[in-house]
Design an enzyme around this catalytic site. Structure first.
Site, mmCIF file in Angstrom:
data_model
loop_
_atom_site.group_PDB
_atom_site.id
_atom_site.type_symbol
_atom_site.label_atom_id
_atom_site.label_comp_id
_atom_site.label_asym_id
_atom_site.label_seq_id
_atom_site.Cartn_x
_atom_site.Cartn_y
_atom_site.Cartn_z
ATOM 1 N N THR A 1 -4.391 4.947 7.016
ATOM 2 C CA THR A 1 -3.298 4.494 6.165
ATOM 3 C C THR A 1 -2.323 5.624 5.868
ATOM 4 O OG1 THR A 1 -4.853 2.972 5.169
ATOM 5 C CG2 THR A 1 -2.818 3.393 3.973
ATOM 6 N N TYR B 1 -8.822 0.785 -5.393
ATOM 7 C CA TYR B 1 -8.308 -0.564 -5.183
ATOM 8 C C TYR B 1 -7.774 -1.189 -6.462
ATOM 9 C CZ TYR B 1 -8.872 -0.379 -0.273
ATOM 10 O OH TYR B 1 -8.690 -0.027 1.029
ATOM 11 N N GLU C 1 -0.643 1.688 9.215
ATOM 12 C CA GLU C 1 -1.916 2.296 9.556
ATOM 13 C C GLU C 1 -1.875 2.732 11.010
ATOM 14 O OE1 GLU C 1 -5.274 0.493 6.758
ATOM 15 O OE2 GLU C 1 -3.759 -0.962 7.336
ATOM 16 N N HIS D 1 -12.755 5.816 -3.671
ATOM 17 C CA HIS D 1 -11.766 5.016 -2.966
ATOM 18 C C HIS D 1 -11.916 3.535 -3.341
ATOM 19 C CE1 HIS D 1 -8.478 4.868 -0.316
ATOM 20 N NE2 HIS D 1 -9.074 4.268 0.684
ATOM 21 N N GLU E 1 -6.876 -5.327 4.232
ATOM 22 C CA GLU E 1 -7.275 -3.989 3.786
ATOM 23 C C GLU E 1 -8.149 -4.090 2.530
ATOM 24 O OE1 GLU E 1 -4.985 -0.967 1.421
ATOM 25 O OE2 GLU E 1 -4.129 -0.620 3.394
ATOM 26 N N CYS F 1 -3.407 7.466 -2.131
ATOM 27 C CA CYS F 1 -4.663 7.584 -2.878
ATOM 28 C C CYS F 1 -5.792 8.134 -2.016
ATOM 29 C CB CYS F 1 -5.061 6.249 -3.480
ATOM 30 S SG CYS F 1 -5.371 4.977 -2.253
ATOM 31 N N CYS G 1 0.850 -1.190 0.000
ATOM 32 C CA CYS G 1 0.000 0.000 0.000
ATOM 33 C C CYS G 1 0.878 1.229 0.000
ATOM 34 C CB CYS G 1 -0.882 -0.031 1.245
ATOM 35 S SG CYS G 1 -1.833 1.471 1.466
ATOM 36 N N CYS H 1 -4.958 -0.535 -7.123
ATOM 37 C CA CYS H 1 -3.603 -0.803 -6.648
ATOM 38 C C CYS H 1 -3.367 -2.287 -6.406
ATOM 39 C CB CYS H 1 -3.323 -0.025 -5.366
ATOM 40 S SG CYS H 1 -4.398 -0.508 -3.992
#
Lengths: 486, 486, 486, 486
Positions: A189, A294, A255, A290, A444, A102, A98, A296
């Site tokens: 995060t 993902y 986090e 958001h 996550e 973002c 992560c 990512c």
């Protein structure tokens, strides 16, 4: 735009109050557990400066007309939305974890729409404030934490019914120059790698909860803000001497819990104040963006697929038909995820504010798949990796003058492959499926941007059932339509 | 553009040789088993003439500049590709079955690229011939059958090794004015509703199989062409008096075997002749387009979801949380499919010929999901429908003066819903999950445009494994990259 | 014990009132649509008479000590329960369809327990009556229909709240010599092949619904009973001349609606009368036994797996690694189902009545898997079969003097395999996945013995959550247990 | 039988050469990382001494007639096999991890059959030696490590073709009094908690590999044997001060590499010596028993389900229908696994040696499911647990005088539940799905007793395809059987 070095230096200037393992962290930037996560954020600067990735990593500010890091950009076209998805995959593949930036981008874009819409209804001037703030962020190429999730306490109760009223962040005092807020945001995060923290409410609210309907932005080291680092599976391996056992030797994520202990926010940093009727919209818009983010995980999936293939090659199993088929399945699932983040972007549209918004139905569908497929990809990776991934001695055993020779001898795979390479690739798979990166790639993926049920509720609302029922009724003759073919 | 009525009339003028149940079909257009499939094709004309759907159903010819039915269009932009996917879903939702016309569109688009590329390499003039043919198709708004799949005989042998050399269609004679071909094409969707049949080879080929590397187009009623209708589950219900038991009272699909018994093809209709080196490309490009075309199943899924919801409402079960959750899951799977057909279009690109081509990796990924999710959606629909779907008496029982009253009395669902409506919606679900439409929604989803393994082979080739391995090796330190953050 | 021929002759003596397609069926036994289902029931006699299967198919009556057909036996040991599961698989594999006789066996076994328990509580003498009836059934080797499912109307309302009070079967009059009942039972498998019909209530009931708490047995041709045959996918293929297109050329199943139009039941045939407090128990016990009975689908799965393998061999694809892997997966899923029906039997126990009862948790788990895996096995079978399964011409086309030669020529598979054999095996797969047998293998697997949600509710009740929570709390230290290791 | 304390004391007397993190472990028994795994083994003694579990945990020796711990018993009946499965579940539920002792039991049982069969063929006297050894094990209530898996090097090569001949363990010298062996065994569960190590070959072998076909038993502290501990996710949390972050505060597992550096084995401890023709049988029999042993994961699943339910209750989400449904699904999957281990036991049979052997097809099917369902159960547990599981601060933060109050305040769930309890239960779920226990519950479930493909090969061999094909061919008329109904 900042370079990655400038970014790191800028963090040194912050005076964050960070706790970990019960103690205050003196030097956040160089802390061995935190640093890999900072490295990952730094890659958002490094790749933006790399001409090869410039098209994806940068954009042109609609405020200043300057070239900016895409992470600070407001989407002005479908192409922007699609590039955002591609940026997510690219960054995921480069960091294997992560990269944390973002969430701020999504907060900025959601606020660009909601502040506009509040103003339109209530005659406020949040959007003006917001755009000024946005310019500041873009000009200084800042990392923002988008802070939405409250601790929530008893899930079956609304904010004002909680035994402790602070379990949702709220306004405790209104002053001429600003407001005082109290509460906390959980699961934040990249919090301690951020210059700014942007706070938003976490659910739709009614009149009774108006004190909880608040959004604002603050410098991350504002007085009264405290960070408590969350611990992750295998976190302390970063304190060990060697790097191999970390799996990912460069990058990580983190986090944190952010506590706001009666913190002052000046009015020009307030973007919503008791407009409870817009709380739900802000949540929904942030969530849709958001959920797209993902994308990512597709990039992280690329890394895991590459690692599994490498592991198979290292032990001579890559020609087995079942191994090839599992690699295909991993790719198939990963590209199915990619289809989701591309489609919700490609089907995006322009909102009244001029900001482009993803298709919310498809963004939710995408995220829902993200709560499933990475787990199956991880399972297949463990299948291919073999049991050695969880029974392998430590790097220190390999380096040991007494038993290193045995470790070296007996864990050799295919001839010509250094045993250490095999150890490294298996540790990476462990990292991604059980270790620090599994926190991001799996858990996550499950809960970030809303837990699975949140997406299902949205899918239920957006599925257009009336039209579907009518189509069915027409075909079986419940609705008569004699002119069907005309 | 033709109206749907003009289309139907144009078919009456054809002199097709069609067999069904061992007998020649005298009147193809009005045959009760064939007619519903013709109705479905007719909807491609009807919706194109409907202003509401004009944007999706029509396009502007890049040859003549005229407005044409999109089914005859060559994609000239990403927008064209995306609209093709949307057209598929739209048509699927309006017909609840296979509407048969996409296969010709996909053949035309693939030939627009392959003929161009053959010419570029071999100095032939196939593309010129093709464009002339295309203009004819566009001007007359014709339905083309895209005929690729040969019978194949023993799957483990190439064409020239088959015991019977005709098990793949081949050139048996070359003449000054054209060629003579022999063989057959199986599983030809909508064959007898077509004006034209466009033949393509079915696999990549080597020098030894050059006589099999042939592509051409012929009027569907050319001398020597014979059609044998395939039978479908529940096909003969269309011969029964009432319409309820059909489920879909208007539309259907069909597939046929087309036999070419030494048929003459004039040179101006030949688009590939022994260029075996392009056989594979044509197959692959057609296949990618056709895999995208399974966007249609999303539309059929819409109908099935609508039917399941309606059935639940009719028996008072729609408020049960497990029913709501199953409807969400059906929608989730269906929209995941939608993401696939949108993404492979949105990620399309321009080929040298000027034709836009879908992203082949994502098109294969999309089709692979199509071989899975409709089966699960169908399973969930049967779950919601209840067992009555397969134990319900016939329409004749409902109409019976002796026992109609019992059927009426005992199969009542929720108060206020006519029992006949309940019968209709359950028959539609039966039709889609076990009956004639299941042929298209399930089995054709499995094998149409290539069986699942064909997609897996393509995914394997296109997945970019080297890059993925390098990403993984860099992160675990096998590849050293000191400058990662710069 | 009867021979299969004696069974068939015994049915000729019945005077059943059966309707199909709106008309009274004159000769039920020889009706071409019904006959295959009768053939399947006849196999329960034929195999019992076959010494090879005697051990599984027969048992020793605990009443008379005589050898009886196991389908009329009351389970007196775990071994009996296990053999019941094996009998189900055996019969499924021999018939490839629903053989219909298990439902009566399950009704008898459930009543053997419930009547005993009612007597124990209420001082009635149902069990005595029941045992007398049982002896009659055993002595005459009768087929009993176990009739539980009422039409139910609006699913959200209990019996007495339905607009039409007859939507659940009920007592409308009590007389000195017996009772008068009115209502219907839906989805009655094998109803018109039965000598007897045993009626049970369909849900647990309260005081208000006591008139619905009734159980009894009647000869199937009792005055006032009417049967309406349910139609099945592809049912009318049985009326066609050839047999190939049926797929299964010998056997089938059927389901019917049974209407009780004010039917008289003498007291000695009544096994529950207004004891609403035992309605739930009877339903639950019957359901558990009947969920075990879905052992039969393992046998049908054997047939489908064998057919898929044969189809692959016939077209030369059986050596492909993906085909082999799919066959393995089909077997794996099928044997997982087998584990369920064996385990719930092997974990059975003795109830107060002396009857052995399956483990209800595992029986529910087994049935829940039955609602899933046959669908996936069917999907894989369609994958292996290839598209020809749904595009193949009719048997009449093959027999046609005009086009038979083309069908023969072009649908040849592997050299040496008659084309007709290929047609036959593909039609069998069609039959099992879309045709008449799919009704039993798929939809009945979903809803028979209770729809999926019914099993989930039982699993929830029986899962023993308190113990599980305590185990977890002890391990994480919430519950302190210093003496763990002692 | 030993008490758990006697067991622990007996380990203190061993002189094991154990390495961990590159250093020799001085005190194995009290090492904080190893101790939890020893505690788990100790529970096999503690529960055997507990009257409540005596029936399951103990048996009667068929050699001495004495009561013995079932882990040292040779199965002499189906009941023994079933109780073995139940013992696995029981132990898994009590420890929440791998308790390590089953592998020795499975080795003993496999050797009881294979030694008997070698003797029958070759006239050797391995079985006599073995029974003497067995009596020693039973009398002293010993823990045996069953050591099968060799390092294997290049997976595509047989033992004698490996570059380094020691990558499979082999005989390097034959002496009058015994043999000298060299090599290693990897993934040795519970190795350093064992009194004995029983070595077996890892694959079927040919004549060329006869030096690798060797089986023997040795005291675990025999000279020349070295252990290298494998590291596990989160292993070093056991070195931390508090216990909460471990999740499971009492138990754990471990796996080690065992190196045999020219170790002497006396003849009376040799059970196979170059009988390569029995290598495959020993592997297969051990594997089938050991696949059954994965009954333990059902018990671990019980703990995880209990933990998930507790976590839901602690944050007030347990009444949500989706949470209830997920708990049902977890139970359903877990009980499906239970069916597998019960069924393969219940269908066991007696081998010539008098030992009872599980049904090998069902044992493989069971293990195959074990490679899938625990991953899905873990995914569902993470869904229910919520993201806090991976973002929660450390126990030290909770204990901190500076920020403990914030941690306490903001991570409160439902009113009345101590925050620490919530932390504990979430850490347990982390432990089971990502931490040390995930090694056993997930990755070991994947690869222990053979990786998934090994089971698929066995399923393929044992599925009885000829009978299945014949059943199918008969039903579709390829095989004519006029007398079917007689």
């Amino acid at each position: 735009m900042k370079t990655s070095q400038e970014y790191i230096e800028s963090l040194r200037k912050l005076n964050l109050v960070v706790y970990m393992f019960g103690k205050r962290v003196k030097n956040v930037v160089d802390d061995p557990i935190i640093r890999p996560s900072l490295n990952a954020v730094a890659m958002t600067y490094a790749l933006a400066a790399n001409p090869e990735y410039e098209d994806i990593m940068t954009a042109t500010s609609h405020i200043t007309g300057k070239k900016i890091n895409r992470f600070t950009h407001i989407h002005r076209s479908v192409d922007d939305l699609v590039k955002k998805s591609k940026m997510g995959r690219l960054m995921g593949a480069f960091t294997g974890c992560c990269f944390q930036r973002c969430v701020g981008m999504d907060a900025l874009n959601a606020l660009s729409m909601t502040t506009y819409d509040i103003d339109a209804k209530h005659g406020t001037e949040y959007n003006k404030r917001f755009l000024k703030y946005l310019e500041y962020v873009q000009e200084n190429d800042l990392v923002c934490d988008g802070a939405m999730t409250d601790p929530k306490g008893d899930r079956s109760l609304p904010p004002h019914k909680q035994q402790d009223p602070d379990l949702f962040l709220r306004v405790v005092e209104q002053r001429p120059d600003g407001i005082i807020v109290r509460g906390a945001k959980a699961h934040q995060t990249g919090a301690v790698n951020s210059h700014e923290v942007i706070v938003m409410p976490t659910i739709s609210m009614r009149e009774e909860d108006r004190d909880y309907a608040v959004s604002f932005a603050l410098p991350s080291d504002t007085s009264g803000i405290t960070y408590v680092m969350g611990r992750q599976s295998c976190d302390t391996r970063k304190l060990e001497k060697g790097k191999i056992d970390r799996g990912n030797v460069i990058f990580g994520g983190h986090e944190a819990l952010i506590i706001f202990d009666d913190v002052f926010v000046p009015w020009d940093r307030v973007f919503m104040f008791r407009e409870h009727d817009f709380s739900g919209q802000l949540v929904e818009q942030f969530a849709s963006y958001h959920r797209q983010s993902y994308a990512c995980k597709v990039g992280v999936g690329d890394v895991l697929i590459g690692a599994a293939q490498t592991a198979a090659e290292f032990n001579g199993a890559d020609r087995a038909s079942h191994v090839k088929d599992k690699i295909i399945e991993m790719n198939h699932l990963n590209e199915t995820l990619y289809c989701g983040c591309i489609a919700c972007a490609s089907e995006g549209h322009c909102e009244p504010s001029g900001t482009y918004y993803v298709d919310p139905l498809l963004a939710n569908v995408h995220k829902q798949n993200i709560t499933r497929y990475p787990y199956e990809i991880a399972r297949l990776a463990q299948d291919i990796a073999g049991g050695l991934m969880v029974t392998m001695p430590s790097e220190e055993d390999l380096r040991s003058s007494e038993i290193g020779k045995f470790v070296e001898k007996y864990f050799r795979g295919k001839s010509g492959v250094p045993m250490e390479h095999r150890m490294r690739i298996l540790r990476l798979i462990e990292n991604l499926t059980m270790g620090t990166a599994a926190v991001g790639y799996l858990t996550e993926s499950m809960h970030g941007a809303g837990s699975p049920q949140a997406q299902r509720i949205m899918i239920s609302r957006l599925a257009g059932m009336e039209d579907k029922k009518n189509k069915a009724k027409r075909l079986c003759g419940i609705i008569k339509d004699e002119d069907t073919l005309k």
